[in-house]
Scaffold this active site. Structure first.
Site, PDB file in Angstrom:
ATOM      1  N   CYS A   1      23.477  26.409 -30.011  1.00  0.00           N
ATOM      2  CA  CYS A   1      24.639  27.132 -30.463  1.00  0.00           C
ATOM      3  C   CYS A   1      25.448  27.657 -29.500  1.00  0.00           C
ATOM      4  O   CYS A   1      26.122  26.881 -28.828  1.00  0.00           O
ATOM      5  CB  CYS A   1      24.214  28.238 -31.412  1.00  0.00           C
ATOM      6  SG  CYS A   1      25.420  28.736 -32.601  1.00  0.00           S
TER       7      CYS A   1
ATOM      8  N   HIS B   1      20.242  25.058 -34.949  1.00  0.00           N
ATOM      9  CA  HIS B   1      19.088  26.039 -34.394  1.00  0.00           C
ATOM     10  C   HIS B   1      17.641  25.326 -34.769  1.00  0.00           C
ATOM     11  O   HIS B   1      17.264  25.546 -36.050  1.00  0.00           O
ATOM     12  CB  HIS B   1      19.285  27.345 -35.233  1.00  0.00           C
ATOM     13  CG  HIS B   1      20.581  27.937 -34.974  1.00  0.00           C
ATOM     14  ND1 HIS B   1      20.286  29.119 -34.025  1.00  0.00           N
ATOM     15  CD2 HIS B   1      21.583  28.001 -35.285  1.00  0.00           C
ATOM     16  CE1 HIS B   1      21.447  29.717 -33.870  1.00  0.00           C
ATOM     17  NE2 HIS B   1      22.498  28.818 -34.610  1.00  0.00           N
TER      18      HIS B   1
ATOM     19  N   GLU C   1      14.943  26.603 -33.744  1.00  0.00           N
ATOM     20  CA  GLU C   1      14.087  27.512 -34.380  1.00  0.00           C
ATOM     21  C   GLU C   1      14.033  27.842 -35.693  1.00  0.00           C
ATOM     22  O   GLU C   1      13.222  28.561 -36.072  1.00  0.00           O
ATOM     23  CB  GLU C   1      14.381  28.781 -33.196  1.00  0.00           C
ATOM     24  CG  GLU C   1      15.480  29.653 -33.617  1.00  0.00           C
ATOM     25  CD  GLU C   1      16.835  28.985 -33.107  1.00  0.00           C
ATOM     26  OE1 GLU C   1      16.985  27.900 -32.587  1.00  0.00           O
ATOM     27  OE2 GLU C   1      17.847  29.714 -33.036  1.00  0.00           O
TER      28      GLU C   1
END
Lengths: 209, 258
Positions: free
Chosen positions: A82, A187, A189
């Site tokens: 990001c 993302h 994650e």
């Protein structure tokens, strides 16, 4: 997996809990740090991103930014997420006058307010949610879904940096790669199994570089 | 193309799921962490916790719960309920929430939303709006606070616009008329708010069938569908909802085999 030590750059801009946890789940020895010495001693460097470009640029204007540049120059694996992708470029429309790391020539632009989908419906900004990528790069999976949350996207001057695009009104650059550096706008994650595989690929052998 | 999101919502009190979740094989129906894991493995695009813990002392259990969930669940987590001041927002985000949902505190002090969006980014700030139709008027809704007990008199559409202008990243829109009825979302309300603002809208309140979810997204135009009991009661899995939506031409992220 021989991931070794993974340093996660902490710019003090927000919660990096989920990034750290995602690397731990992948079996990495992950450490959050803002100490240049700690960062430079790791085997892999991850720069996550939250918050605004302005604060990010401020935080990178000092010795942490120098450490990240040194790291990238050293040829060891770097993953930007990001804002950690956007910071690699020279500037951003989000904060005119602020300098990014300038690793790559190019800028970061805002999605325009009159974005429309194929049926003519107005698209929302921020671009929040799950979207697909088109990619031929080994770390990412073509047609896979990842979680995005952003209003700005990278526009590299050198188009050959782009290794993934995503459609939001029009295709935008959703990942880049060059030598030891990979970075994505989405993302990993927060992207469930698909994201875990991105992290595993990054932690795996470096044949992707 | 951006997918529409399916979001199971868990009501949590003192660290436990209030109504319990009816999953086959779930060890502890009252454990929010285990439920959240199941939902995310089953294809949920996001998880929402709504905390209804009354006492301040027991808020600690919420932070612990958010931390444990964020440790094991790799989809975005939204947490709402009882968020009154900056410290509440900061503590939840640091515990691992990706977004914090704010309701009554936004009405009490609208600038709070501006401050929080500036401090933590619009993407982290959700404004929850509980809206109820004004009796005797057509398609007018006002905003309720304090768990639906207090009518603020604020027009729901105008309020949604104001919150978007103040930097909210998303609106969680609940129809008080439909909540718990299983009669489907208030589609006119949803559509009116969706058309009025340029940030994403999560529809909530009233889902009882697969067709209701479809209507909320297709007719109502919501960006995401939040539901509780249809999932907790075991009527439908997230995967079944998504298969139905895909069959009906709605773009969703297909469930991935675990």
């Amino acid at each position: 997996m021989t991931a070794g030590r993974v340093a996660i750059v902490d710019l003090g801009l927000g919660n990096l809990h989920s990034v750290t946890k995602a690397f731990e789940r992948a079996g990495a020895n992950a450490e959050l740090s803002s100490d240049p010495d700690v960062l430079l001693r790791a085997d892999r460097l991850v720069m996550p991103g939250q918050g605004a470009f302005k604060e990010c640029a401020h935080a990178l204007a000092g010795e942490i930014g120098e450490a990240v540049k040194t790291w990238i120059g050293s040829g060891r694996p770097y993953l930007g997420i990001c804002l950690g992708m956007q910071a690699l470029f020279e500037s951003s429309e989000e904060a005119p006058g602020q300098k990014g790391l300038g690793i790559f020539p190019g800028t970061v632009k805002r999605f325009t307010r009159d974005l429309r989908d194929a049926e003519g419906r107005r698209l929302k900004v921020p671009h929040i949610g799950w979207n697909q990528i088109e990619s031929t790069h080994a770390v990412f999976e073509n047609a896979e879904w990842y979680y995005f949350v952003h209003s700005y996207y990278c526009v590299p001057a050198d188009e050959t940096l782009v290794v993934a695009t995503t459609d939001y009104g029009a295709p935008f650059c959703s990942a880049i790669a060059r030598d030891n550096v990979i970075a994505c706008q989405f993302h990993p994650e927060k992207s469930q199994h698909a994201g875990a595989r991105v992290i595993a690929h990054f932690l795996g052998d470096v044949s992707w570089s | 193309m951006l997918a529409k999101r399916i979001i199971p919502c868990l009501d949590v009190k003192d660290g436990r799921v209030v109504k319990g979740v009816n999953f086959v094989g779930l060890r502890d129906a009252g454990d929010p962490v285990e439920s959240a894991q199941r939902y995310s493995a089953g294809g949920a695009d996001e998880i929402t916790f709504l905390d209804i813990t009354a006492s301040h002392e027991n808020r600690r259990t919420l932070f612990d719960l958010v931390d444990r969930t964020a440790t094991t669940v790799a989809v975005p987590l939204t947490v709402g309920g009882g968020v009154r001041e900056r410290r509440d927002v900061s503590e939840l985000l640091h515990a691992g929430a990706d977004k914090v949902s704010i309701n009554s505190a936004a009405v009490a002090n609208p600038i709070f939303i501006k401050d929080m969006a500036e401090a933590y980014g619009a993407q982290a700030i959700v404004v929850a709006i509980d809206a109820k139709r004004v009796p005797g008027e057509t398609d007018t809704w006002t905003v309720y606070t304090h768990g639906g007990r207090r009518d603020t008199g604020l027009d729901a559409i105008a309020w949604a616009k104001r919150m978007a202008d103040y930097g909210a990243g998303e609106i969680l829109l609940t129809s008080m008329d439909r909540d718990g009825t299983r009669d489907g979302y208030d589609l006119l309300l949803t559509r009116a708010v969706v058309d009025a603002i340029s940030i994403p809208v999560v529809a909530s309140g009233g889902v009882g069938t697969l067709a209701h979810v479809h209507e909320g997204l297709a007719t109502g135009g919501a960006d995401a569908a939040l539901a509780a009991s249809i999932f907790h009661d075991g009527h439908y899995t997230v995967a079944e909802v998504k298969e139905y939506l895909l069959d009906h031409g709605v773009c969703v992220r297909p469930p991935e085999p675990d």
